[in-house]
Scaffold this motif. Structure first.
Motif, PDB file in Angstrom:
ATOM      1  N   ARG A 110     -49.754  11.444   7.678  1.00 37.01           N
ATOM      2  CA  ARG A 110     -50.238  10.151   7.186  1.00 37.01           C
ATOM      3  C   ARG A 110     -49.958   9.918   5.701  1.00 37.01           C
ATOM      4  O   ARG A 110     -49.659   8.811   5.293  1.00 37.01           O
ATOM      5  CB  ARG A 110     -51.762  10.029   7.423  1.00 37.01           C
ATOM      6  N   ALA A 111     -50.090  10.920   4.876  1.00 36.78           N
ATOM      7  CA  ALA A 111     -49.915  10.698   3.442  1.00 36.78           C
ATOM      8  C   ALA A 111     -49.597  12.012   2.767  1.00 36.78           C
ATOM      9  O   ALA A 111     -49.916  13.071   3.268  1.00 36.78           O
ATOM     10  CB  ALA A 111     -51.182  10.090   2.827  1.00 36.78           C
ATOM     11  N   HIS A 162     -48.539   6.417   2.352  1.00 38.26           N
ATOM     12  CA  HIS A 162     -49.764   5.797   2.855  1.00 38.26           C
ATOM     13  C   HIS A 162     -49.435   5.149   4.188  1.00 38.26           C
ATOM     14  O   HIS A 162     -48.319   4.638   4.377  1.00 38.26           O
ATOM     15  CB  HIS A 162     -50.270   4.753   1.850  1.00 38.26           C
TER      16      HIS A 162
END
Length: 479
Positions: A6-7, A13
């Motif tokens: 995800r990040a 982001h």
């Protein structure tokens, strides 16, 4: 090092590149999620076919991330890094050379802030190699060793990576004289699911200003056994087109400075050809011959169905010393203002109304999108507006392209995204960027009640997957 889909600390982001405005962001997120997992169709690119046919491990991180990617080397060179220090031009890098090249990239990482290269590199580091740390001088050796170890794993062999990237179709760019043996080997391997197809790159065989034109034409005629007449020359080109089509090609690509075309009588073309073979053309005659050969390429495309793509508007190999030392495609190409309408008029008056003929126009001059390319694509059944290309494929330019052409031609005459890359691992990153930006563009139209949510959902699938297949006639050729 731990995977995180995800990040990462470098700033990835889940809503990257989506609009900041909350309503548009919600719409864009929903649209993106509908196409995020679709197969990748890459109808124009430069990954070497032998890389996949031989399926050997990548030698080191530098030869994966740096030396094949002129986006990366160009920017580092602009900040004073000699290309030789990056390993550019070397057939193979020693461990010491590879580590030096990689260390320079890590030390200069901050130079890529705000560029699409940073987005692509971060995405590959995180999602392919599970690297969360921001590259720096302090961790360069650690990152090199981590990636180098991964490259010894069978899961990181070229074919395994292509399959993990969910690439359905991957077009390469190939010399017209190639026997395409690598493509044949890949086609015959039932265990490999990606359709790797060749593209015939023709400008070195039709433009007398190209430094190897004489040698290329001689080799072409020798290959087909023809005499040195324009009839044999045109027949030899048609023969190579058939050879490529038999190996799965759907397009023929031509990269020239401008888009001048002509439909010449055979006698005039023969006269110009004979002068060209004697190296006796004036500059104006060389331009006329090149323009006439574009007309011949269009005629042959009308007959055999191969899509004709024009990449124009780049002053290539601008830096003479760099070109002489390192060869072509080293980043020293400069965009030019490029007119299309007058130059293409002879060709389009002759072939433009035939829906069986597809002409895709690419340019480095974004002022031409709304001024000339969209109006041409908005009238002629044969013309398609090519997606943003090198120098223009950063996020803002992609959005400007959609805005510039959509009002005139809608979505159905746009080409779909073109990654145009030599850097294999960046392909999914580049396509993911395009899908996010298309979701952002469509979310604005939905939020302004110019499109319904259902219309936008249909369109984003169309421009992600269906348009490139239709534009490049992949379905027609059975791919």
């Amino acid at each position: 090092m731990h995977a995180n889909p995800r990040a990462n600390s470098a700033g990835r982001h889940p809503d990257a590149l989506l609009p900041a405005e909350p309503t548009q962001r919600r719409i864009a997120r929903e649209l993106y999620e509908q196409v995020a997992g679709l197969p990748i169709v890459s109808p124009h690119g430069h990954v070497p076919p032998e890389l996949l046919a031989e399926n050997r491990p990548f030698n080191n991180p530098a030869e994966l991330f740096i030396t094949p990617d002129h986006y990366v080397t160009r920017l580092l060179h602009a900040h004073g890094v000699p290309l030789a220090d990056l390993g550019v031009g070397a057939e193979a890098l020693s461990d010491a050379q590879a580590r030096q090249s990689w260390r320079i990239l890590c030390e200069k990482w901050a130079l890529f802030a705000g560029t699409p290269m940073k987005y692509w590199l971060e995405d590959v580091l995180l999602n392919v190699f599970e690297v969360e740390e921001v590259p720096s001088a302090a961790n360069a050796e650690l990152l090199f060793d981590h990636i180098d170890e991964r490259l010894r794993d069978r899961a990181y062999l070229p074919r395994a990576l292509v399959e993990s990237f969910h690439i359905e179709t991957l077009a390469t760019t190939d010399d017209p004289l190639s026997e395409l043996e690598h493509h044949a080997a890949l086609r015959d391997d039932a265990s490999f699911g990606t359709d790797v197809i060749p593209t015939l790159r023709i400008e070195g065989f039709i433009d007398p200003a190209q430094p190897k034109w004489q040698a290329n034409v001689t080799a072409l005629l020798d290959r087909t056994g023809g005499d040195d007449t324009v009839e044999s020359y045109l027949t030899a080109i048609a023969d190579r087109r058939r050879h490529f089509a038999e190996h799965g090609a759907v397009s023929i690509d031509c990269a020239l400075v401008d888009a001048r075309t002509a439909v010449l009588p055979t006698a005039r073309l023969a006269e110009l050809y004979a002068s060209a073979r004697r190296s006796a053309l004036t500059p104006a005659e060389a331009d006329e011959f090149r323009a006439g050969m574009l007309g011949e390429l269009a005629r042959q495309s009308q007959e055999d169905g191969l899509v004709l793509t024009l990449h124009v508007g780049a002053l290539r190999n601008y830096d003479g010393p760099v070109h002489r030392r390192f060869g072509p495609d080293r980043g020293a190409d400069i965009p030019l203002t490029t007119p299309f309408a007058e130059g293409l008029r002879p060709l389009l008056n002759e072939f433009g109304h035939d829906p069986a003929f597809h002409l895709v126009l690419f340019t480095l001059d974004e002022t031409a999108w709304a001024r000339e390319i969209a109006p041409l694509a908005g009238f002629y059944p044969s013309v398609y507006a090519g997606a943003p290309w090198w120098f223009l494929d950063e996020p803002e330019a992609i959005l400007r392209y959609r805005s510039a052409v959509t009002g005139a031609i809608g979505f159905g005459k746009q080409s779909g995204f073109i990654d145009d890359t030599r850097a294999l691992c960046s392909i999914p990153s580049r396509h993911d960027m395009a899908r996010r930006l298309d979701a952002a563009f469509l979310s604005k139209l939905v939020s302004e009640h110019r499109l319904s949510a259902d219309e936008a959902a249909s369109i984003i699938r169309q421009i992600t997957y269906e348009l490139p297949r239709a534009t490049f006639r992949l379905a027609h050729f059975g791919h």
